[in-house]
Scaffold this active site. Sequence first.
Site, PDB file in Angstrom:
ATOM      1  N   HIS A   5      45.339  57.673  44.227  1.00 47.41           N
ATOM      2  CA  HIS A   5      45.561  58.734  45.227  1.00 47.41           C
ATOM      3  C   HIS A   5      46.311  58.141  46.430  1.00 47.41           C
ATOM      4  O   HIS A   5      45.779  58.072  47.556  1.00 47.41           O
ATOM      5  CB  HIS A   5      44.191  59.283  45.637  1.00 47.41           C
TER       6      HIS A   5
ATOM      7  N   GLU B 284      50.538  60.978  44.055  1.00 48.02           N
ATOM      8  CA  GLU B 284      49.476  60.351  43.275  1.00 48.02           C
ATOM      9  C   GLU B 284      49.824  60.332  41.794  1.00 48.02           C
ATOM     10  O   GLU B 284      50.089  61.379  41.206  1.00 48.02           O
ATOM     11  CB  GLU B 284      48.175  61.141  43.473  1.00 48.02           C
TER      12      GLU B 284
ATOM     13  N   ASP C 140      49.811  71.243  47.815  1.00 50.46           N
ATOM     14  CA  ASP C 140      48.802  70.652  46.921  1.00 50.46           C
ATOM     15  C   ASP C 140      49.177  71.049  45.498  1.00 50.46           C
ATOM     16  O   ASP C 140      48.790  72.110  45.013  1.00 50.46           O
ATOM     17  CB  ASP C 140      47.403  71.166  47.298  1.00 50.46           C
TER      18      ASP C 140
ATOM     19  N   ARG D 292      35.546  55.427  43.980  1.00 51.13           N
ATOM     20  CA  ARG D 292      36.017  55.087  45.328  1.00 51.13           C
ATOM     21  C   ARG D 292      34.877  54.861  46.307  1.00 51.13           C
ATOM     22  O   ARG D 292      35.113  54.397  47.428  1.00 51.13           O
ATOM     23  CB  ARG D 292      36.968  56.172  45.852  1.00 51.13           C
TER      24      ARG D 292
ATOM     25  N   ARG E 161      39.576  57.505  54.127  1.00 51.61           N
ATOM     26  CA  ARG E 161      40.737  58.413  54.218  1.00 51.61           C
ATOM     27  C   ARG E 161      42.026  57.601  54.376  1.00 51.61           C
ATOM     28  O   ARG E 161      42.337  57.116  55.450  1.00 51.61           O
ATOM     29  CB  ARG E 161      40.554  59.356  55.409  1.00 51.61           C
TER      30      ARG E 161
HETATM   31  O1  TA6 Z   1      44.788  65.124  45.285  1.00 50.43           O
HETATM   32  C1  TA6 Z   1      44.858  66.235  46.120  1.00 50.43           C
HETATM   33  C2  TA6 Z   1      43.480  66.596  46.548  1.00 50.43           C
HETATM   34  O2  TA6 Z   1      42.662  66.843  45.439  1.00 50.43           O
HETATM   35  C3  TA6 Z   1      43.556  67.810  47.495  1.00 50.43           C
HETATM   36  O3  TA6 Z   1      43.140  68.997  46.902  1.00 50.43           O
HETATM   37  C4  TA6 Z   1      42.788  67.380  48.709  1.00 50.43           C
HETATM   38  O4  TA6 Z   1      41.633  67.993  48.967  1.00 50.43           O
HETATM   39  C5  TA6 Z   1      42.779  65.888  48.613  1.00 50.43           C
HETATM   40  O5  TA6 Z   1      42.868  65.533  47.271  1.00 50.43           O
HETATM   41  C6  TA6 Z   1      41.746  65.069  49.348  1.00 50.43           C
HETATM   42  O6  TA6 Z   1      40.504  65.063  48.737  1.00 50.43           O
HETATM   43  P1  TA6 Z   1      39.305  64.304  49.441  1.00 50.43           P
HETATM   44  O7  TA6 Z   1      38.119  64.487  48.537  1.00 50.43           O
HETATM   45  O8  TA6 Z   1      39.687  62.858  49.557  1.00 50.43           O
HETATM   46  O9  TA6 Z   1      39.112  64.934  50.780  1.00 50.43           O
END
Ligand code: TA6
Length: 285
Positions: free
Chosen positions: A155, A258, A200, A85, A63
């Site tokens: 991201h 992103e 989002d 990832r 994260r």
């Molecule tokens: O890029 C935005 C997103 O797709 C959101 O919808 C949100 O859930 C985030 O990424 C994080 O995703 P993750 O799978 O890393 O928890």
Amino acid sequence: MRGICTVEAGSGGFSHYTLSHASGSSVVVTDYGAHLLSWRDARGGERLFVSEKALFAPGKPIRGGIPLVFPQFGKGDLPSHGFARTSVWTFEGSSITEHGAITATFSLSWKGGVDSIWPHPCELRLHVKLSDVLAITMSVKNTGEAPLSFFSALHTYYRVSDIKQVAIEGLCGVDYIDFLRDRIRECEGRASVRCDGATDRVYVNSPRKLILRDDKGVPMIIDKQGMSDTVVWNPWREGAQTIVDLDCDEFQNFICVESGNVVTPIVLNPGEEHVAQQTLGVQLD
Ligand code: TA6
């Protein structure tokens, strides 16, 4: 000192590669996901956010930092945001360019096949180049015999101390898809995009250059090539409460902006390669 790349065992037993530039800036990349965990500017200020609750465990995404999204964006048949990832990449080497930039390259050879979670063979490379700016190049080559279709993104989690003071410039007049409102498509009317709640959105065909101003007003130039879209994400407190590897207060300390191809997939014929680059530069006084 002209600059160096060193390696050490990091969290979760993964290898952490530190690139140090003569200006004082540095970057840390782990071979787990070819994931950037840290980028310090020439004054030593950390520019990326990593959660205090981030997991460093096989099979779990990290994260924060810069996770690589591939070949799926968001939820779908594969684990969220795909497998790049959560795969261990190979460190290919490091160099110092004639202008003193420090580089490191990582690769991931995906064999695919009928028993694989994703059957399409391909070769991924991530090239990191640290100088006055941070340039990240992601390339995907179709090593199979059929066309390859994929989504991808960097991201990027930027560290801020107050999300409410952060502004993104350059998106006025760009269409966005709002994932929190049934994917309604609207046109952005604000010269400065700010978050005052959960956000989002995917800005479709966004301009190559954006400016992200943090809570101190320091401009960060985000320059993308080979990537058509920009995602802006912050879960706010309510959303953070549903994310196990994010403390609910931490929503204040980051914004994800992103660069990626997340609306229209990239399609490669056998042997073809797609190259995408994101360059980040901070304007310090
Ligand atoms: O890029 C935005 C997103 O797709 C959101 O919808 C949100 O859930 C985030 O990424 C994080 O995703 P993750 O799978 O890393 O928890």
